[in-house]
Every structure is written in structure tokens, then in C-alpha cells.
Design a protein around this motif. Structure first.
Motif, PDB file in Angstrom:
ATOM      1  N   ARG A   1       0.829  -1.204   0.000  1.00 50.65           N
ATOM      2  CA  ARG A   1       0.000   0.000   0.000  1.00 50.65           C
ATOM      3  C   ARG A   1       0.870   1.263   0.000  1.00 50.65           C
ATOM      4  O   ARG A   1       0.661   2.182  -0.779  1.00 50.65           O
ATOM      5  CB  ARG A   1      -0.907  -0.053   1.231  1.00 50.65           C
ATOM      6  N   GLU A   2       1.849   1.289   0.896  1.00 52.36           N
ATOM      7  CA  GLU A   2       2.745   2.452   0.982  1.00 52.36           C
ATOM      8  C   GLU A   2       3.435   2.727  -0.350  1.00 52.36           C
ATOM      9  O   GLU A   2       3.536   3.863  -0.789  1.00 52.36           O
ATOM     10  CB  GLU A   2       3.841   2.219   2.023  1.00 52.36           C
ATOM     11  N   LEU A   3       3.920   1.645  -0.961  1.00 47.30           N
ATOM     12  CA  LEU A   3       4.641   1.808  -2.223  1.00 47.30           C
ATOM     13  C   LEU A   3       3.737   2.401  -3.290  1.00 47.30           C
ATOM     14  O   LEU A   3       4.130   3.295  -4.034  1.00 47.30           O
ATOM     15  CB  LEU A   3       5.206   0.455  -2.688  1.00 47.30           C
ATOM     16  N   VAL A   4       2.510   1.887  -3.342  1.00 49.27           N
ATOM     17  CA  VAL A   4       1.575   2.386  -4.346  1.00 49.27           C
ATOM     18  C   VAL A   4       1.246   3.844  -4.046  1.00 49.27           C
ATOM     19  O   VAL A   4       1.273   4.704  -4.931  1.00 49.27           O
ATOM     20  CB  VAL A   4       0.293   1.522  -4.372  1.00 49.27           C
ATOM     21  N   ASP A   5       0.959   4.148  -2.763  1.00 53.92           N
ATOM     22  CA  ASP A   5       0.610   5.524  -2.393  1.00 53.92           C
ATOM     23  C   ASP A   5       1.742   6.495  -2.701  1.00 53.92           C
ATOM     24  O   ASP A   5       1.520   7.620  -3.124  1.00 53.92           O
ATOM     25  CB  ASP A   5       0.276   5.609  -0.893  1.00 53.92           C
ATOM     26  N   LYS A   6       2.954   6.024  -2.461  1.00 49.66           N
ATOM     27  CA  LYS A   6       4.095   6.920  -2.597  1.00 49.66           C
ATOM     28  C   LYS A   6       4.462   7.174  -4.054  1.00 49.66           C
ATOM     29  O   LYS A   6       4.835   8.283  -4.421  1.00 49.66           O
ATOM     30  CB  LYS A   6       5.289   6.297  -1.860  1.00 49.66           C
ATOM     31  N   HIS A   7       4.368   6.121  -4.856  1.00 48.72           N
ATOM     32  CA  HIS A   7       4.910   6.243  -6.216  1.00 48.72           C
ATOM     33  C   HIS A   7       3.858   6.327  -7.305  1.00 48.72           C
ATOM     34  O   HIS A   7       4.180   6.650  -8.441  1.00 48.72           O
ATOM     35  CB  HIS A   7       5.845   5.070  -6.510  1.00 48.72           C
ATOM     36  N   VAL A   8       2.624   5.977  -6.996  1.00 48.23           N
ATOM     37  CA  VAL A   8       1.613   5.895  -8.047  1.00 48.23           C
ATOM     38  C   VAL A   8       0.367   6.642  -7.577  1.00 48.23           C
ATOM     39  O   VAL A   8       0.109   6.743  -6.387  1.00 48.23           O
ATOM     40  CB  VAL A   8       1.238   4.418  -8.337  1.00 48.23           C
ATOM     41  N   SER A   9      -0.424   7.101  -8.544  1.00 53.17           N
ATOM     42  CA  SER A   9      -1.680   7.773  -8.211  1.00 53.17           C
ATOM     43  C   SER A   9      -2.710   6.743  -7.744  1.00 53.17           C
ATOM     44  O   SER A   9      -2.491   5.538  -7.826  1.00 53.17           O
ATOM     45  CB  SER A   9      -2.200   8.471  -9.449  1.00 53.17           C
ATOM     46  N   ARG A  10      -3.856   7.262  -7.281  1.00 54.03           N
ATOM     47  CA  ARG A  10      -4.884   6.364  -6.768  1.00 54.03           C
ATOM     48  C   ARG A  10      -5.441   5.481  -7.893  1.00 54.03           C
ATOM     49  O   ARG A  10      -5.638   4.286  -7.716  1.00 54.03           O
ATOM     50  CB  ARG A  10      -6.000   7.193  -6.140  1.00 54.03           C
ATOM     51  N   GLU A  11      -5.705   6.112  -9.027  1.00 50.42           N
ATOM     52  CA  GLU A  11      -6.301   5.330 -10.123  1.00 50.42           C
ATOM     53  C   GLU A  11      -5.462   5.442 -11.405  1.00 50.42           C
ATOM     54  O   GLU A  11      -4.677   6.380 -11.580  1.00 50.42           O
ATOM     55  CB  GLU A  11      -7.734   5.802 -10.385  1.00 50.42           C
ATOM     56  N   VAL A  12      -5.671   4.447 -12.259  1.00 55.10           N
ATOM     57  CA  VAL A  12      -4.930   4.393 -13.517  1.00 55.10           C
ATOM     58  C   VAL A  12      -5.927   4.151 -14.643  1.00 55.10           C
ATOM     59  O   VAL A  12      -6.836   3.325 -14.509  1.00 55.10           O
ATOM     60  CB  VAL A  12      -3.901   3.235 -13.503  1.00 55.10           C
ATOM     61  N   LEU A  13      -5.745   4.876 -15.708  1.00 48.31           N
ATOM     62  CA  LEU A  13      -6.550   4.639 -16.917  1.00 48.31           C
ATOM     63  C   LEU A  13      -5.617   4.056 -17.980  1.00 48.31           C
ATOM     64  O   LEU A  13      -4.586   4.646 -18.308  1.00 48.31           O
ATOM     65  CB  LEU A  13      -7.160   5.949 -17.431  1.00 48.31           C
ATOM     66  N   GLU A  14      -5.973   2.871 -18.473  1.00 48.58           N
ATOM     67  CA  GLU A  14      -5.201   2.278 -19.572  1.00 48.58           C
ATOM     68  C   GLU A  14      -5.984   2.470 -20.858  1.00 48.58           C
ATOM     69  O   GLU A  14      -7.171   2.171 -20.912  1.00 48.58           O
ATOM     70  CB  GLU A  14      -4.991   0.787 -19.336  1.00 48.58           C
ATOM     71  N   VAL A  15      -5.327   2.970 -21.875  1.00 50.56           N
ATOM     72  CA  VAL A  15      -5.996   3.207 -23.162  1.00 50.56           C
ATOM     73  C   VAL A  15      -5.245   2.458 -24.261  1.00 50.56           C
ATOM     74  O   VAL A  15      -4.023   2.578 -24.375  1.00 50.56           O
ATOM     75  CB  VAL A  15      -6.000   4.718 -23.511  1.00 50.56           C
ATOM     76  N   ARG A  16      -5.973   1.671 -25.023  1.00 42.65           N
ATOM     77  CA  ARG A  16      -5.390   1.045 -26.221  1.00 42.65           C
ATOM     78  C   ARG A  16      -6.065   1.651 -27.442  1.00 42.65           C
ATOM     79  O   ARG A  16      -7.277   1.578 -27.579  1.00 42.65           O
ATOM     80  CB  ARG A  16      -5.663  -0.464 -26.201  1.00 42.65           C
TER      81      ARG A  16
END
Lengths: 261, 304
Positions: B217-232
Motif C-alpha cells: 500500500r505504501e509503495l503504491v501511495d508513494k509512487h503511483v496515483s490512486r487510479e490508472v486509466l489504460e488506453v489502447r
């Protein structure tokens, strides 16, 4: 530590013997082959061919041919058994099945594995030769009480060749490499004064033969069997001890490199 | 339980582990996450006292592997990457013989072996040859074997690589159980879902170094945003899309087959993409994951 190597612990190494025992308990007919091999040679060459050969001179004694050849077969069988155990069987465990990688995650070290496998080869060699010596006695081919010492002599042969076989196997890269072992072994088996006396060779060739490791074993077994015992035999025994120790040092280093880098 | 300072492993001129520091507490599940070749296995082998450190200090259960290897290994269970089961022995004999390597009495080993066969759901296969077992069964037997000495620390090198989803979940479930019993677990993996599921804390490894550390959880909070949008997008255009949204989302990454947009609200980012006139072939809104952490920290994806 000796020569930069950790010393093995016999207490731990015995579990390697235990493992091998579990397998052979289930495959005991395999064990019988170790006794049958010298027996077949004894029957065909010692008794069969022996009829045509007559008597042979050894250390001033006139021996029946079967008497001459039987203790040599005992020594040669110890060599063959030890080599089989520490080349083909060991190569499978070392390179194919990776058995030891699992073992080395336990308190056992590479030195324990080496000692355990060599110990197993020696134990097998001793068991075979004790059985074969019983057969020889039944055929009246153990004239001296010294003959009992053929068992430790065979164990010593097994030790020297098991350690050497193991050292050699650690260098093998494929099954084909193992054929080299046969290339060294078969001539040694045939020409180490096993089937005829040393006097059959011209001077320099006789010297070469006396330098081979199996010759030491054959001479030890034959002398003990017929009771022509002298201090010079200690030299033959020492040869095998040194050979075994040197091979163990090489084996220890190689296993450390292969398995614990 | 385990601590390392400047831990280094060199093979010839190449450096598999390049001076890493970490410490693992009693009772936790600690992960080493990274792609193949990151130095995870070399690190595991050093902790397991199966391979000497080239440099640095390492303490396992308070002892020094270079001096007390056999003593440390006596209290350790190891599940190597490749199952190194004894192919010449039956399933039950694998446990019995292995237990003897720890110098345990025959009686103790037999008792534990029966309990562990049950734990690994292999009681029915006690007399089978190892050859006849499926991959998942072999893995479970390897785990059972590692537990025969009742270790307080178990090291698992990629415990579920090569297993089908069902077999993986069964392994995970057994590992949870061990954790509940208070066993310290060290797990390496290149699966982010495995790391997220299992690990209390983990380090992210890349090219022999540690690039991130913390709870999932900490790693995600620290380095990544809450949500991700993947677009193809159907045909190319990924770079152009990235240029258009850059500055209007937290961060954007272009991968081989998709564009990832990072922000607090995935649906708003999706509306933005549509508003710019793009007609994506498909889109996915999800929470930030360790996969994104790895991408962020190394610039590469975890499983290539």
C-alpha cells in the motif's frame, strides 16, 4: 579447515548413506550384481580357463590359477563398484536430478555430501567383498587366516577409487565424458597383473604396471589371501590412502564451486 | 530475523547483487519483487547460507552465514526456484530422508511427515514417485519438505512460477496459514499480484539494487496515483495521445501496446480522452498497483 576446505562431519554425512540405503532397500537385486560380477569371472576364467593354464608362480609360491586370480577379482570388483557409484550414479545426482541442491539447504555441507557418498561406496565395496570372500572360502580359495584382511583391503581400494571417481565426475560435462572413465578402467582391469603375473611383462612395462592404483589393490588382496605378508604391503596401502585423500581434496573444492558458488 | 548491509554478490566480473541493505522482522512476510535477473535468487541463496556473500555483512537469526552455515540452515526452510526433490525417492520418503538430514529422530520425522503430507494435500500420494506428480503437487511437496524441521524462517524463491491459477491459490492459502502460525516468510516473485496478496513489506529490486521499499500500500501511495486509466488505440497514435493529455493528468506513460494515465479519478481521465476526440479500441480504469510502482521506479514493466 584443511587446505582451505571445511572438514566434513561424519555425524551429518551418515544421513547421505541413509538416503542411499532407503533406495537400495527397494532395489536390492541391484545390489546382488556387485557380488555376481566377480563370481562370473571366477567361474569362467578362474575355474574354466584355469584348467588350461596350470599353475602360476607368485612370490615364490606355486598357485593354482583359480587361487591366483580369485583375490585379484575381489580387488577389481571393489574398484568397479566404487567407480560405478561415483561416476554414473553420481553424475545423475549431481547434474541431472540436482539432488544435492536440495540437500545443501539442510545443515549438510558439500564436504558432508562428499564424505557420505564416498562412505557409501566403501560400505558397499566392503559388503560385496565380504560376500565374495565367503564364496572363495567355500571353494577352498582362502588358505590363510590373513585372508580375512582382504575385506579391509577391498574397502581401501573402494575408498581410493570412489574419491577419484567423484573428483573426475565433478569435471564431466555430459554423459559422453563418462566414456573416458571406461577407457581408463578397462585396461587397468585387464593389465594390472590381474590375470597373469607381473613376470609376463618386459622390464619397463612391469614398472608401469606397478605404478597403477589397481595393481596395489591386487597385490594387497593376493598377498593377504595366501598369507605372504610383509611390511612392503604397507607401501601399497599407503599409495591408496594418499590417492584417496588427494582426490577428496579435489572433490571438496570442485563441489564447493559447482554447488555453493 | 535477517539483516543485510552492503550485501554484494559477484560472479566473475558481473555483479548480481550490488550492495543492498534490508532488514526482515520476525513473523512478517517479506517480499523481493523484481524481474528475472534482478538479483533475487542470489540474495535468497546468500540468506539460505548456500552461497557466500562477496562483500557486506549479513546476519540470519543473529548468526553469521560465513561461520555458522550449518547452524543457521538447521532452523531454516528453503523452497528453491526449481523443485530439487529427490527423484529416486517416493513422496513420503522425500520427507523422511530430508528430515534425517536435519538430524531429527526417525520418530519425530515420521510424525511430522504425516502431518505435512496432510498440509500439502498429498496424503493420498504418499507412495507415488515424484515423477508422477503434477507441477502444483511437486511445489506443495517442496514446501512441505522445507517445513520438516519446523523452521521459524522459510525462504521461498518464486513459489508459484509456472503454476496454474488454481494451484497458485492453493499455495498462497497454505502460506497464509504458515504466517498465522508465526513463521517468518521471505518470498521472491516477479508477479505483482503475488507480492500484493502475500507480503507485509517488500523491496523492489532491479539490476542488483533495491529501488523501493515499504508495504504494498505504501509503495503504491508513494509512487503511483490512486487510479490508472489504460488506453489502447487501434493504430499507433499512442505518442500523440500522451502529448495531448500530458499536463492534464498527474502523469502519463507510453508502453508498447497501451498508454497509462495516472490520476485521482479514472473516469474523469477517460472523459478527457473522449473529449479530445479519441476513439480507443478498449480502455480500463483500475487502482494503482505494484506493477505501476515498478514501471515508475525502473521505467520498465515487470514481466516482459
Amino acid at each position: 579447515m584443511v587446505l582451505g576446505l571445511a572438514l566434513p562431519s561424519p555425524r551429518r554425512a551418515r544421513h547421505v548413506l541413509g538416503r542411499n540405503l532407503v533406495i537400495y532397500r527397494r532395489a536390492w537385486p541391484l545390489l546382488a550384481t556387485g557380488v555376481l560380477e566377480p563370481l562370473f569371472y571366477l567361474l569362467s576364467i578362474g575355474l574354466g580357463l584355469g584348467h588350461l593354464v596350470g599353475r602360476v608362480d607368485f612370490a615364490g609360491h606355486e598357485l593354482a590359477y583359480k587361487q591366483f586370480v580369485a583375490p585379484a577379482l575381489l580387488a577389481a570388483a571393489a574398484m568397479n563398484g566404487a567407480i560405478l557409484d561415483t561416476t554414473y550414479n553420481l553424475y545423475y545426482k549431481l547434474k541431472i536430478a540436482k539432488t544435492y541442491e536440495g540437500v545443501l539447504a539442510t545443515p549438510l555441507s558439500t564436504a558432508d555430501v562428499a564424505l557420505g557418498e564416498i562412505g557409501w561406496a566403501v560400505a558397499r565395496g566392503a559388503a560385496y567383498s565380504a560376500t565374495f570372500l565367503g564364496v572363495m572360502a567355500a571353494l577352498g580359495l582362502v588358505p590363510s587366516p590373513w585372508g580375512l584382511c582382504c575385506v579391509p583391503a577391498a574397502a581401501l581400494v573402494a575408498y581410493a577409487f570412489a574419491a577419484t571417481g567423484m573428483a573426475a565426475t565433478s569435471y564431466m560435462r555430459s554423459w559422453q565424458d563418462l566414456d573416458i572413465v571406461a577407457l581408463a578402467l578397462v585396461p587397468m582391469f585387464l593389465f594390472s597383473a590381474t590375470f597373469y603375473p607381473l613376470t609376463a611383462y618386459v622390464g619397463w612395462l612391469a614398472v608401469v604396471v606397478q605404478c597403477t592404483p589397481l595393481y596395489q589393490g591386487v597385490l594387497l588382496a593376493r598377498s593377504l589371501d595366501i598369507g605372504t605378508v610383509g611390511w612392503s604391503l604397507a607401501l601399497n596401502a599407503a599409495y591408496l590412502v594418499v590417492m584417496g585423500l588427494a582426490a577428496m581434496v579435489i572433490t571438496g573444492r570442485r563441489l564447493e564451486r559447482l554447488l555453493a558458488a | 530475523m535477517v539483516s543485510a548491509r552492503g550485501l554484494t554478490k559477484r560472479f566473475g566480473s558481473s555483479e548480481a547483487v550490488a550492495g543492498i541493505d534490508f532488514s526482515i522482522r520476525r513473523g512478517e512476510v517479506f517480499g523481493f519483487l523484481g524481474p528475472n535477473g534482478a538479483g533475487k535468487t542470489s540474495t535468497m541463496r546468500m540468506i539460505a547460507c548456500m552461497s557466500p556473500a562477496s562483500e557486506g555483512t549479513l546476519r540470519v537469526r543473529g548468526l553469521d552465514p560465513s561461520r555458522d552455515g550449518p547452524t543457521i540452515r538447521a532452523g531454516l526452510g528453503v523452497v528453491p526456484q526449481q523443485d530439487t526433490l529427490d527423484m529416486e525417492l517416493t513422496v513420503l520418503d522425500n520427507l523422511l530422508v530430508y528430515g534425517r538430514y536435519f538430524d531429527l529422530s526417525r520418530r519425530v520425522v515420521r510424525e511430522r511427515a504425516e502431518r505435512l503430507l496432510d498440509f500439502a494435500q498429498l496424503s493420498e500420494r504418499a507412495g507415488s514417485r515424484v515423477d508422477d506428480l503434477s507441477g502444483g503437487m511437486r511445489r506443495r511437496l517442496t514446501i512441505a519438505r522445507a517445513l520438516i524441521s519446523s523452521p521459524e524462517l522459510v525462504i521461498l524463491d518464486e513459489p508459484t512460477t509456472g503454476l496454474d491459477p488454481q494451484a497458485r491459490h492453493l499455495v498462497w492459502e497454505r502460506l497464509y496459514r504458515l504466517r498465522q502460525e508465526g513463521v517468518t516468510l521471505i518470498v521472491t516473485t516477479h508477479y505483482m499480484d503475488e507480492a500484493e496478496q502475500l507480503c507485509d513489506r517488500l523491496v523492489v529490486m532491479d539490476k542488483g539494487t533495491i529501488v523501493g521499499e515499504g508495504s504494498p500500500r505504501e509503495l503504491v501511495d508513494k509512487h503511483v496515483s490512486r487510479e490508472v486509466l489504460e488506453v489502447r488505440l487501434g493504430e499507433g497514435g499512442h505518442e500523440r495521445l500522451a502529448g495531448d493529455v500530458r499536463g492534464r493528468v498527474e502523469r502519463v506513460e507510453v508502453l508498447a501496446d497501451r498508454v497509462c494515465c495516472y490520476g485521482d479519478n479514472g473516469d474523469e481521465m477517460l472523459a478527457l480522452v473522449h473529449g479530445l476526440g479519441y476513439q480507443p479500441e478498449n480502455t480500463l480504469v483500475r487502482r494503482g498497483s505494484l506493477e505501476d510502482v515498478f514501471l515508475r521506479l525502473t521505467g520498465r514493466s515487470l514481466v516482459e
